[in-house]
Scaffold this motif. Structure first.
Motif, PDB file in Angstrom:
ATOM      1  N   VAL A 278      71.750  24.874  -4.169  1.00  0.00           N
ATOM      2  CA  VAL A 278      71.404  25.995  -5.057  1.00  0.00           C
ATOM      3  C   VAL A 278      70.015  25.778  -5.653  1.00  0.00           C
ATOM      4  CG1 VAL A 278      71.965  27.093  -7.278  1.00  0.00           C
ATOM      5  CG2 VAL A 278      73.746  26.723  -5.575  1.00  0.00           C
ATOM      6  N   TYR A 279      69.764  24.544  -6.109  1.00  0.00           N
ATOM      7  CA  TYR A 279      68.440  24.262  -6.671  1.00  0.00           C
ATOM      8  C   TYR A 279      67.355  24.573  -5.624  1.00  0.00           C
ATOM      9  CZ  TYR A 279      70.819  21.450 -10.329  1.00  0.00           C
ATOM     10  OH  TYR A 279      71.608  21.023 -11.363  1.00  0.00           O
ATOM     11  N   ALA A 280      67.567  24.066  -4.409  1.00  0.00           N
ATOM     12  CA  ALA A 280      66.563  24.256  -3.348  1.00  0.00           C
ATOM     13  C   ALA A 280      66.399  25.739  -3.033  1.00  0.00           C
ATOM     14  CB  ALA A 280      66.976  23.473  -2.095  1.00  0.00           C
ATOM     15  N   GLY A 281      67.522  26.461  -2.956  1.00  0.00           N
ATOM     16  CA  GLY A 281      67.470  27.885  -2.634  1.00  0.00           C
ATOM     17  C   GLY A 281      66.742  28.683  -3.712  1.00  0.00           C
ATOM     18  N   LEU A 282      67.004  28.352  -4.965  1.00  0.00           N
ATOM     19  CA  LEU A 282      66.360  29.079  -6.064  1.00  0.00           C
ATOM     20  C   LEU A 282      64.864  28.754  -6.099  1.00  0.00           C
ATOM     21  CD1 LEU A 282      69.088  28.669  -8.853  1.00  0.00           C
ATOM     22  CD2 LEU A 282      68.531  30.757  -7.596  1.00  0.00           C
ATOM     23  N   ARG A 283      64.538  27.475  -5.849  1.00  0.00           N
ATOM     24  CA  ARG A 283      63.112  27.093  -5.814  1.00  0.00           C
ATOM     25  C   ARG A 283      62.381  27.883  -4.740  1.00  0.00           C
ATOM     26  NH1 ARG A 283      64.713  21.541  -6.019  1.00  0.00           N
ATOM     27  NH2 ARG A 283      64.741  20.963  -8.221  1.00  0.00           N
ATOM     28  N   LYS A 284      63.022  27.976  -3.593  1.00  0.00           N
ATOM     29  CA  LYS A 284      62.414  28.696  -2.461  1.00  0.00           C
ATOM     30  C   LYS A 284      62.107  30.147  -2.834  1.00  0.00           C
ATOM     31  CE  LYS A 284      63.775  30.192   2.125  1.00  0.00           C
ATOM     32  NZ  LYS A 284      64.987  30.303   2.941  1.00  0.00           N
ATOM     33  N   LEU A 285      62.986  30.743  -3.619  1.00  0.00           N
ATOM     34  CA  LEU A 285      62.791  32.146  -4.011  1.00  0.00           C
ATOM     35  C   LEU A 285      61.923  32.283  -5.266  1.00  0.00           C
ATOM     36  CD1 LEU A 285      66.428  33.513  -3.448  1.00  0.00           C
ATOM     37  CD2 LEU A 285      64.442  33.775  -1.954  1.00  0.00           C
ATOM     38  N   GLY A 286      61.536  31.137  -5.821  1.00  0.00           N
ATOM     39  CA  GLY A 286      60.712  31.180  -7.040  1.00  0.00           C
ATOM     40  C   GLY A 286      61.489  31.614  -8.269  1.00  0.00           C
ATOM     41  N   PHE A 296      78.247  24.663 -12.352  1.00  0.00           N
ATOM     42  CA  PHE A 296      77.637  25.988 -12.421  1.00  0.00           C
ATOM     43  C   PHE A 296      76.169  25.813 -12.755  1.00  0.00           C
ATOM     44  CE2 PHE A 296      79.669  24.901 -16.428  1.00  0.00           C
ATOM     45  CZ  PHE A 296      78.613  24.974 -17.323  1.00  0.00           C
ATOM     46  N   VAL A 297      75.389  26.829 -12.411  1.00  0.00           N
ATOM     47  CA  VAL A 297      73.953  26.779 -12.691  1.00  0.00           C
ATOM     48  C   VAL A 297      73.531  28.117 -13.290  1.00  0.00           C
ATOM     49  CG1 VAL A 297      71.634  26.586 -11.679  1.00  0.00           C
ATOM     50  CG2 VAL A 297      73.479  25.117 -10.836  1.00  0.00           C
ATOM     51  N   LEU A 298      72.762  28.008 -14.353  1.00  0.00           N
ATOM     52  CA  LEU A 298      72.235  29.192 -15.024  1.00  0.00           C
ATOM     53  C   LEU A 298      70.836  29.425 -14.468  1.00  0.00           C
ATOM     54  CD1 LEU A 298      73.218  30.944 -17.484  1.00  0.00           C
ATOM     55  CD2 LEU A 298      71.772  29.462 -18.896  1.00  0.00           C
ATOM     56  N   PHE A 299      70.575  30.628 -14.004  1.00  0.00           N
ATOM     57  CA  PHE A 299      69.214  30.904 -13.521  1.00  0.00           C
ATOM     58  C   PHE A 299      68.676  32.199 -14.104  1.00  0.00           C
ATOM     59  CE2 PHE A 299      70.126  34.043 -10.165  1.00  0.00           C
ATOM     60  CZ  PHE A 299      71.429  33.756  -9.799  1.00  0.00           C
ATOM     61  N   ARG A 300      67.332  32.278 -14.075  1.00  0.00           N
ATOM     62  CA  ARG A 300      66.672  33.395 -14.749  1.00  0.00           C
ATOM     63  C   ARG A 300      66.283  34.445 -13.729  1.00  0.00           C
ATOM     64  NH1 ARG A 300      65.159  33.275 -20.070  1.00  0.00           N
ATOM     65  NH2 ARG A 300      64.866  31.074 -20.481  1.00  0.00           N
ATOM     66  N   ALA A 301      67.051  35.520 -13.726  1.00  0.00           N
ATOM     67  CA  ALA A 301      66.742  36.623 -12.811  1.00  0.00           C
ATOM     68  C   ALA A 301      65.949  37.705 -13.536  1.00  0.00           C
ATOM     69  CB  ALA A 301      68.033  37.193 -12.234  1.00  0.00           C
ATOM     70  N   GLY A 302      65.658  37.474 -14.804  1.00  0.00           N
ATOM     71  CA  GLY A 302      64.856  38.412 -15.582  1.00  0.00           C
ATOM     72  C   GLY A 302      65.508  39.780 -15.667  1.00  0.00           C
ATOM     73  N   GLU A 303      64.705  40.804 -15.474  1.00  0.00           N
ATOM     74  CA  GLU A 303      65.240  42.170 -15.569  1.00  0.00           C
ATOM     75  C   GLU A 303      66.225  42.487 -14.449  1.00  0.00           C
ATOM     76  OE1 GLU A 303      61.855  44.710 -15.621  1.00  0.00           O
ATOM     77  OE2 GLU A 303      61.409  44.283 -17.730  1.00  0.00           O
ATOM     78  N   ALA A 349      68.658  37.913   0.616  1.00  0.00           N
ATOM     79  CA  ALA A 349      68.530  39.257   1.194  1.00  0.00           C
ATOM     80  C   ALA A 349      68.253  40.293   0.103  1.00  0.00           C
ATOM     81  CB  ALA A 349      69.805  39.609   1.954  1.00  0.00           C
ATOM     82  N   LEU A 350      68.858  40.077  -1.063  1.00  0.00           N
ATOM     83  CA  LEU A 350      68.670  41.035  -2.165  1.00  0.00           C
ATOM     84  C   LEU A 350      67.355  40.807  -2.895  1.00  0.00           C
ATOM     85  CD1 LEU A 350      72.240  40.837  -3.734  1.00  0.00           C
ATOM     86  CD2 LEU A 350      71.246  42.833  -2.601  1.00  0.00           C
ATOM     87  N   TRP A 351      66.991  39.533  -2.995  1.00  0.00           N
ATOM     88  CA  TRP A 351      65.859  39.176  -3.843  1.00  0.00           C
ATOM     89  C   TRP A 351      64.533  39.605  -3.206  1.00  0.00           C
ATOM     90  CZ3 TRP A 351      66.210  37.886  -8.748  1.00  0.00           C
ATOM     91  CH2 TRP A 351      65.075  37.407  -9.388  1.00  0.00           C
ATOM     92  N   ILE A 352      64.417  39.332  -1.889  1.00  0.00           N
ATOM     93  CA  ILE A 352      63.165  39.663  -1.190  1.00  0.00           C
ATOM     94  C   ILE A 352      63.309  41.077  -0.652  1.00  0.00           C
ATOM     95  CG2 ILE A 352      61.585  38.963   0.652  1.00  0.00           C
ATOM     96  CD1 ILE A 352      62.889  36.165   0.460  1.00  0.00           C
ATOM     97  N   ARG A 353      62.666  42.019  -1.311  1.00  0.00           N
ATOM     98  CA  ARG A 353      62.808  43.404  -0.841  1.00  0.00           C
ATOM     99  C   ARG A 353      61.483  43.894  -0.270  1.00  0.00           C
ATOM    100  NH1 ARG A 353      65.280  45.741  -6.341  1.00  0.00           N
ATOM    101  NH2 ARG A 353      63.222  45.099  -6.972  1.00  0.00           N
TER     102      ARG A 353
END
Ligand SMILES: Cc1ncc(COP(=O)(O)O)c(C=O)c1O
Length: 353
Positions: A278-286, A296-303, A349-353
């Motif tokens: 998860v850490y690696a995947g989130l880093r990859k997506l910035g 569990f991991v809390l991440f910042r998806a902003g708006e 798939a959702l993040w990179i549009r």
């Protein structure tokens, strides 16, 4: 509302707490920090073997469960209170030691049931905020907030939803700063971090430690937990607890669950490996995230936090919005590697549009 009686003022004042309680079947449930693969098969076998019509006629008896669980946790049976989940443990602790108007100190954000039961008892709740930059435990501020009249202090270690923890030196400082208060260290996620205050119970008469069978053991439906403290404290809490609050199946399941140490060790190893993914995947997506000591991991998806949660749900993956308490944040429960691969694929798939 036109009819009905007036409740106690404490109940009237409480904000309703309504976690989703339906529509989760068949989905990849990464929203409640449960075990995502199921309990040990030994639990099911043991339940099936003991589930008879005759056994169901009898009010639950806890002698075997108390003996075996006390041995597993290396405490005396008198130092252990069996509870209907951690939730009941919190309730019994509050009902035993906290009166109307008493001061209860919590952290924010943390597990919602602390505030819930404290408010229900009519206590005055104060909260110290986790440090906004890294969500670390605000030890100095917390120690400064303890008052001579503080009656209870409830700490999740590691904390939900931040995933951050407090070391034992910090726990000791709290215990020493509040000798008059019941200090609960809620170790619902202990198995994922290995830090425990349990051996300190004999040293600090104000310490209470809780564990649950709802998380790593995969038995959230059973509602079973353990609360540890001195023999004297446990005796008081017994007085304030309903005598049969833990049902017979839950007591049986807990006995079988602790027998299968390998199963738990294997699941923990799987989750820790998946957490790295998860850490690696989130880093990859910035996507910024907070490193966690739990499953569990809390991440910042902003708006995008709520839209992302909703879009994942449409694809059959449940995660939990926490933006109402930490801006722009969502929480994902870590399952096994295959499940997390699916989550990351969908997220990407959702993040990179
Ligand atoms: C910190 C913490 N304590 C306790 C619980 C719930 O435990 P139980 O199911 O044993 O009531 C949770 C569940 O989310 C939790 O996060």
């Amino acid at each position: 509302m036109s009819s009905g009686l007036k409740p106690r003022p404490a109940v009237e004042r409480m904000a309703p707490y309504t976690p989703p309680t339906g529509g989760r079947a068949g989905k990849l449930r990464l929203d409640f920090n449960e075990n995502t693969v199921g309990c040990s098969p030994r639990v099911i076998e043991f339940l099936q073997r003991n589930l008879t019509a005759d056994a169901l006629t009898v009010y639950p008896e806890y002698v075997d469960a108390m003996r075996e669980l006390a041995a597993f946790f290396a405490v005396a049976p008198g130092e252990l209170l069996l509870s209907n989940g951690t939730d009941e443990a919190i309730q019994v602790l509050i009902n035993t030691f906290v009166d109307v108007g008493d001061d209860v100190l919590l952290l924010k954000p943390s597990y919602a049931m602390y505030r819930f039961y404290a408010e229900l008892a009519g206590a005055t709740v104060r909260e110290v905020e986790y440090r906004p930059e890294d969500l670390s435990f605000p030890l100095d501020e917390f120690l400064a907030a303890i008052r001579p009249e503080t009656r209870a202090i409830l700490v999740a270690n590691p904390n939900n939803p931040t995933g951050t923890g407090l070391d034992l030196a910090g726990v000791r400082k709290i215990l020493e700063a509040a000798p008059q208060a019941a200090v609960l260290i809620d170790e619902a996620y202990f198995e994922f971090c290995g830090v425990t205050a349990l051996p300190l119970v004999r040293q600090y008469p104000n310490l209470f430690v809780s564990r649950t069978f709802s998380k790593v053991y995969g038995m959230a439906a059973m509602r079973c937990g353990c609360l540890f403290s001195s023999v004297a404290n446990v005796r008081w809490m017994h007085k304030a607890q309903s005598p049969y609050s833990v049902n017979m199946l839950a007591a049986l399941a807990a006995r079988a669950a602790v027998q299968d140490r390998e199963y738990v060790a294997h699941y923990v190893a799987e989750v820790l490996a998946a957490r790295e993914m998860v850490y690696a995947g989130l880093r990859k997506l910035g996507i910024p995230f907070f490193p966690s000591q739990a499953n569990f991991v809390l991440f910042r998806a902003g708006e995008r936090s709520i839209p992302i949660r909703d879009a994942l749900r449409e694809r059959g993956v449940l995660i939990r919005d926490r933006s109402y308490e930490i801006e722009g944040c969502v929480r994902v429960t870590i399952g096994n590697r295959a499940q997390i691969e699916r989550f990351l694929t969908e997220l990407e798939a959702l993040w990179i549009r």
